[in-house]
Write an enzyme that holds these catalytic residues in place. Sequence first.
Site, mmCIF file in Angstrom:
data_model
loop_
_atom_site.group_PDB
_atom_site.id
_atom_site.type_symbol
_atom_site.label_atom_id
_atom_site.label_comp_id
_atom_site.label_asym_id
_atom_site.label_seq_id
_atom_site.Cartn_x
_atom_site.Cartn_y
_atom_site.Cartn_z
ATOM 1 N N PRO A 1 -4.757 9.473 -8.902
ATOM 2 C CA PRO A 1 -5.526 10.232 -7.913
ATOM 3 C C PRO A 1 -7.039 10.008 -8.048
ATOM 4 N N GLY B 1 -8.667 4.576 -8.464
ATOM 5 C CA GLY B 1 -8.042 3.611 -7.565
ATOM 6 C C GLY B 1 -8.614 2.225 -7.794
ATOM 7 N N THR C 1 4.090 2.616 -3.612
ATOM 8 C CA THR C 1 5.082 2.094 -2.677
ATOM 9 C C THR C 1 6.479 2.189 -3.298
ATOM 10 N N GLN D 1 -11.606 -17.096 31.521
ATOM 11 C CA GLN D 1 -12.252 -17.717 30.348
ATOM 12 C C GLN D 1 -12.314 -16.765 29.157
ATOM 13 N N GLU E 1 -3.873 -3.263 -3.158
ATOM 14 C CA GLU E 1 -3.988 -4.507 -3.960
ATOM 15 C C GLU E 1 -5.446 -4.932 -4.097
ATOM 16 N N GLY F 1 -2.692 -9.090 -13.901
ATOM 17 C CA GLY F 1 -1.922 -10.338 -13.787
ATOM 18 C C GLY F 1 -0.833 -10.210 -12.724
ATOM 19 N N ASP G 1 -13.782 -4.703 -0.040
ATOM 20 C CA ASP G 1 -15.075 -4.803 -0.744
ATOM 21 C C ASP G 1 -14.899 -5.149 -2.220
HETATM 22 P P1 TGC Z 1 -12.211 -6.852 -16.196
HETATM 23 O O1 TGC Z 1 -13.009 -6.580 -17.429
HETATM 24 O O2 TGC Z 1 -12.797 -7.715 -15.123
HETATM 25 O O3 TGC Z 1 -10.791 -7.444 -16.567
HETATM 26 C C1 TGC Z 1 -9.988 -6.898 -17.595
HETATM 27 C C2 TGC Z 1 -9.083 -7.997 -18.131
HETATM 28 O O4 TGC Z 1 -8.214 -8.448 -17.087
HETATM 29 C C3 TGC Z 1 -8.436 -9.854 -16.811
HETATM 30 N N1 TGC Z 1 -8.339 -9.999 -15.358
HETATM 31 C C4 TGC Z 1 -7.278 -10.533 -14.736
HETATM 32 N N2 TGC Z 1 -6.164 -11.086 -15.228
HETATM 33 C C5 TGC Z 1 -5.258 -11.546 -14.341
HETATM 34 N N3 TGC Z 1 -5.425 -11.444 -13.009
HETATM 35 C C6 TGC Z 1 -6.524 -10.879 -12.482
HETATM 36 N N4 TGC Z 1 -6.654 -10.755 -11.155
HETATM 37 C C7 TGC Z 1 -7.524 -10.394 -13.362
HETATM 38 N N5 TGC Z 1 -8.727 -9.791 -13.197
HETATM 39 C C8 TGC Z 1 -9.208 -9.567 -14.418
HETATM 40 C C9 TGC Z 1 -9.810 -10.143 -17.353
HETATM 41 O O5 TGC Z 1 -9.954 -11.504 -17.671
HETATM 42 C C10 TGC Z 1 -9.834 -9.255 -18.574
HETATM 43 O O6 TGC Z 1 -9.041 -9.874 -19.574
HETATM 44 P P2 TGC Z 1 -9.402 -9.700 -21.154
HETATM 45 O O7 TGC Z 1 -8.479 -10.639 -21.855
HETATM 46 O O8 TGC Z 1 -10.863 -10.057 -21.269
HETATM 47 O O9 TGC Z 1 -9.139 -8.260 -21.476
HETATM 48 O O10 TGC Z 1 -11.783 -5.437 -15.592
HETATM 49 P P3 TGC Z 1 -12.628 -4.327 -14.839
HETATM 50 O O11 TGC Z 1 -12.214 -3.001 -15.380
HETATM 51 O O12 TGC Z 1 -14.098 -4.656 -14.841
HETATM 52 O O13 TGC Z 1 -12.030 -4.381 -13.352
HETATM 53 C C11 TGC Z 1 -12.279 -5.369 -12.489
HETATM 54 C C12 TGC Z 1 -11.738 -5.048 -11.084
HETATM 55 C C13 TGC Z 1 -12.574 -3.989 -10.389
HETATM 56 C C14 TGC Z 1 -11.846 -6.345 -10.329
HETATM 57 C C15 TGC Z 1 -10.275 -4.572 -11.176
HETATM 58 O O14 TGC Z 1 -10.196 -3.330 -11.753
HETATM 59 C C16 TGC Z 1 -9.596 -4.523 -9.833
HETATM 60 O O15 TGC Z 1 -9.061 -5.534 -9.374
HETATM 61 N N6 TGC Z 1 -9.544 -3.336 -9.161
HETATM 62 C C17 TGC Z 1 -8.749 -3.149 -7.943
HETATM 63 C C18 TGC Z 1 -7.527 -2.314 -8.278
HETATM 64 C C19 TGC Z 1 -6.320 -2.751 -7.525
HETATM 65 O O16 TGC Z 1 -6.233 -3.820 -6.958
HETATM 66 N N7 TGC Z 1 -5.321 -1.885 -7.519
HETATM 67 C C20 TGC Z 1 -4.069 -2.226 -6.891
HETATM 68 C C21 TGC Z 1 -3.004 -1.240 -7.267
HETATM 69 S S1 TGC Z 1 -1.361 -1.801 -6.948
HETATM 70 C C22 TGC Z 1 -1.218 -1.837 -5.305
HETATM 71 O O17 TGC Z 1 -2.097 -1.596 -4.553
HETATM 72 C C23 TGC Z 1 0.118 -2.196 -4.817
HETATM 73 S S2 TGC Z 1 0.306 -2.176 -3.100
HETATM 74 C C24 TGC Z 1 1.841 -2.855 -3.096
HETATM 75 C C25 TGC Z 1 2.392 -3.145 -1.779
HETATM 76 O O18 TGC Z 1 2.927 -2.213 -1.137
HETATM 77 O O19 TGC Z 1 2.423 -4.335 -1.380
HETATM 78 P P1 FAD Z 2 -11.332 4.176 -3.942
HETATM 79 O O1 FAD Z 2 -11.262 3.338 -5.156
HETATM 80 O O2 FAD Z 2 -11.721 5.606 -4.093
HETATM 81 O O3 FAD Z 2 -12.322 3.469 -2.914
HETATM 82 C C1 FAD Z 2 -12.844 4.148 -1.754
HETATM 83 C C2 FAD Z 2 -13.864 3.202 -1.107
HETATM 84 O O4 FAD Z 2 -14.934 2.965 -2.032
HETATM 85 C C3 FAD Z 2 -13.278 1.833 -0.746
HETATM 86 O O5 FAD Z 2 -13.803 1.406 0.483
HETATM 87 C C4 FAD Z 2 -13.767 0.925 -1.870
HETATM 88 O O6 FAD Z 2 -13.916 -0.424 -1.450
HETATM 89 C C5 FAD Z 2 -15.117 1.559 -2.178
HETATM 90 N N1 FAD Z 2 -15.555 1.238 -3.536
HETATM 91 C C6 FAD Z 2 -14.973 1.583 -4.704
HETATM 92 N N2 FAD Z 2 -15.635 1.083 -5.750
HETATM 93 C C7 FAD Z 2 -16.673 0.384 -5.234
HETATM 94 C C8 FAD Z 2 -17.734 -0.389 -5.791
HETATM 95 N N3 FAD Z 2 -17.829 -0.585 -7.123
HETATM 96 N N4 FAD Z 2 -18.639 -0.947 -4.957
HETATM 97 C C9 FAD Z 2 -18.524 -0.798 -3.611
HETATM 98 N N5 FAD Z 2 -17.538 -0.084 -3.011
HETATM 99 C C10 FAD Z 2 -16.627 0.499 -3.833
HETATM 100 N N6 FAD Z 2 -1.210 1.514 -5.994
HETATM 101 C C11 FAD Z 2 -0.293 1.256 -6.966
HETATM 102 O O7 FAD Z 2 -0.609 1.317 -8.149
HETATM 103 N N7 FAD Z 2 0.986 0.928 -6.648
HETATM 104 C C12 FAD Z 2 1.429 0.851 -5.359
HETATM 105 O O8 FAD Z 2 2.600 0.537 -5.116
HETATM 106 C C13 FAD Z 2 0.494 1.144 -4.317
HETATM 107 N N8 FAD Z 2 0.897 1.159 -3.023
HETATM 108 C C14 FAD Z 2 0.037 1.574 -2.041
HETATM 109 C C15 FAD Z 2 0.504 1.770 -0.738
HETATM 110 C C16 FAD Z 2 -0.348 2.259 0.237
HETATM 111 C C17 FAD Z 2 0.171 2.508 1.619
HETATM 112 C C18 FAD Z 2 -1.708 2.509 -0.064
HETATM 113 C C19 FAD Z 2 -2.649 3.017 0.996
HETATM 114 C C20 FAD Z 2 -2.168 2.336 -1.342
HETATM 115 C C21 FAD Z 2 -1.306 1.877 -2.354
HETATM 116 N N9 FAD Z 2 -1.743 1.760 -3.681
HETATM 117 C C22 FAD Z 2 -0.835 1.463 -4.681
HETATM 118 C C23 FAD Z 2 -3.092 2.163 -4.053
HETATM 119 C C24 FAD Z 2 -4.173 1.156 -3.667
HETATM 120 O O9 FAD Z 2 -4.159 0.063 -4.507
HETATM 121 C C25 FAD Z 2 -5.510 1.907 -3.698
HETATM 122 O O10 FAD Z 2 -5.524 2.745 -2.563
HETATM 123 C C26 FAD Z 2 -6.693 0.963 -3.687
HETATM 124 O O11 FAD Z 2 -6.753 0.215 -4.875
HETATM 125 C C27 FAD Z 2 -8.024 1.717 -3.493
HETATM 126 O O12 FAD Z 2 -8.100 2.837 -4.324
HETATM 127 P P2 FAD Z 2 -8.496 4.276 -3.695
HETATM 128 O O13 FAD Z 2 -7.590 4.534 -2.535
HETATM 129 O O14 FAD Z 2 -8.497 5.271 -4.802
HETATM 130 O O15 FAD Z 2 -9.948 4.105 -3.129
#
Ligand code: TGC
Ligand code: FAD
Length: 400
Positions: free
Chosen positions: A149, A152, A179, A295, A379, A253, A383
């Site tokens: 919560p 994210g 999901t 067009q 994912e 990863g 931004d």
């Molecule tokens: P940072 O210090 O950059 O990295 C920590 C460690 O991780 C390594 N690393 C990666 N390894 C593999 N793949 C990647 N994409 C990687 N990115 C970083 C990195 O090398 C480091 O390794 P080590 O050995 O040095 O420890 O970490 P940070 O805390 O500064 O975070 C960076 C940031 C902001 C980019 C990362 O936290 C991020 O990507 N945030 C976004 C969160 C996100 O994508 N959440 C998704 C949740 S799951 C989801 O949304 C499922 S939806 C599913 C669906 O319905 O399809």
């Molecule tokens: P926040 O992190 O609060 O971000 C809010 C806004 O602030 C965004 O526009 C973001 O870009 C911006 N922001 C944040 N940090 C910065 C920064 N440093 N600089 C500039 N802008 C910034 N997660 C899972 O773990 N597993 C799942 O299966 C999964 N499924 C999902 C399914 C759905 C339908 C949705 C909507 C989300 C799902 N998620 C899942 C979560 C998803 O990965 C998060 O919603 C996403 O990573 C963003 O986190 P948040 O919603 O908390 O937004």
Amino acid sequence: MSNEIKKSVKTDLYEHHDYYAIDELLTEDHLLARDAVRQWVKQEVSPIIEEYANKAECPVHLFKGLAEVGAFGPSLPAEYGGGGMDEIAYGIIMQELERGDSGIRSMASVQGSLVMYPIYKYGNEEQRKKYLPKLGSGEFIGCFGLTEPDHGSNPAGMVTNIRDDGDSYILNGAKMWITNSPVADIAVVWAKDQEGIIRGLIVEKGMKGFSAPEIHGKWSLRASVTGELVFEDVRVPKANLLPNVSGLKGPLGCLSKARYGIAWGAIGAALDCYDSALRYSKEREQFGRKLGQFQLTQKKLAEMITEITKAQLLVWRLGTLANQGKATPAQISMAKRNNVAMALEVAREARQMHGGMGITSEYSIMRHMMNLESVVTYEGTHDIHLLITGMDVTGFNAFS
Ligand code: TGC
Ligand code: FAD
């Protein structure tokens, strides 16, 4: 499945679009996989998806069919429940699924890349044997718990935690926006240990203190089920800890794998919107002419197919790099960000080109458009991926 939801007579008229002859870059296996999944989507998804989306109900019965068409872990080894194909085949399958609906692609992304992949990559042989065949066949549904919560975009701040207690861990905390969580048999959950190190665990449905309530009221991904994961002193056997990874690189990863699939998948949604807009432009008349004769309409269609083609080339090259084990997380971020934004833009234009009809479930466009509002956020947001690219090219970390 609700008794009221039956296959409607809606026919999927989608035609193939390959402006730059990218099919010539594909192998026979790629084309076979593509055609099989396309056919399955036309038969099993398109006729019912609008009704499920309207009712905000997940067609869970499709899990078995998804397994049969090889949508779960297409590039994981066959002996571990995967498809034994390459990364391009995986991408193409995601594209075809998302051409039907982003939620259907989500079902496959989560199951294959976020549940099977970590168990395969970070699990031991016992865990692989116990879970992967059941996940690969669709007998088990999995989910992936990273987001919380209050954490994210910054999962490193997570507060969900495990405490060592003999041959078990005691798990406490909560995950948000997960999901498939309400229908899942197992959850791959990321939590901090007593040293603050992130670890992965397999949590099973029915463990005492574990619940997965559904999140209602979504205007996006309505045919996909999303929920929470709540852990109140859940006793998880130590045998369920993924032994071969620690730290944030574990979940990140998995995300690299799933984001790669989304970069391909989003093109499918864009292609479906383009296909519909092209057909409508050739059929609908105003001012005594077909819309396609104006067009302004041609400009919109020309720009759509240009952007789709650029996105197709981007993922084809990314797939080639992935097959060689050379695709970097930052390259994957660029493709996810670009292609989802492209698809959203195509969907918005296509919606306008259908006039009033574009807001109805007669066409798939509004559904794709609403779905893509989630895809652009999950994912890693649009931004966040921009900042990953920025960090990669400058060497400066703008997150902290
Ligand atoms: P940072 O210090 O950059 O990295 C920590 C460690 O991780 C390594 N690393 C990666 N390894 C593999 N793949 C990647 N994409 C990687 N990115 C970083 C990195 O090398 C480091 O390794 P080590 O050995 O040095 O420890 O970490 P940070 O805390 O500064 O975070 C960076 C940031 C902001 C980019 C990362 O936290 C991020 O990507 N945030 C976004 C969160 C996100 O994508 N959440 C998704 C949740 S799951 C989801 O949304 C499922 S939806 C599913 C669906 O319905 O399809
Ligand atoms: P926040 O992190 O609060 O971000 C809010 C806004 O602030 C965004 O526009 C973001 O870009 C911006 N922001 C944040 N940090 C910065 C920064 N440093 N600089 C500039 N802008 C910034 N997660 C899972 O773990 N597993 C799942 O299966 C999964 N499924 C999902 C399914 C759905 C339908 C949705 C909507 C989300 C799902 N998620 C899942 C979560 C998803 O990965 C998060 O919603 C996403 O990573 C963003 O986190 P948040 O919603 O908390 O937004």
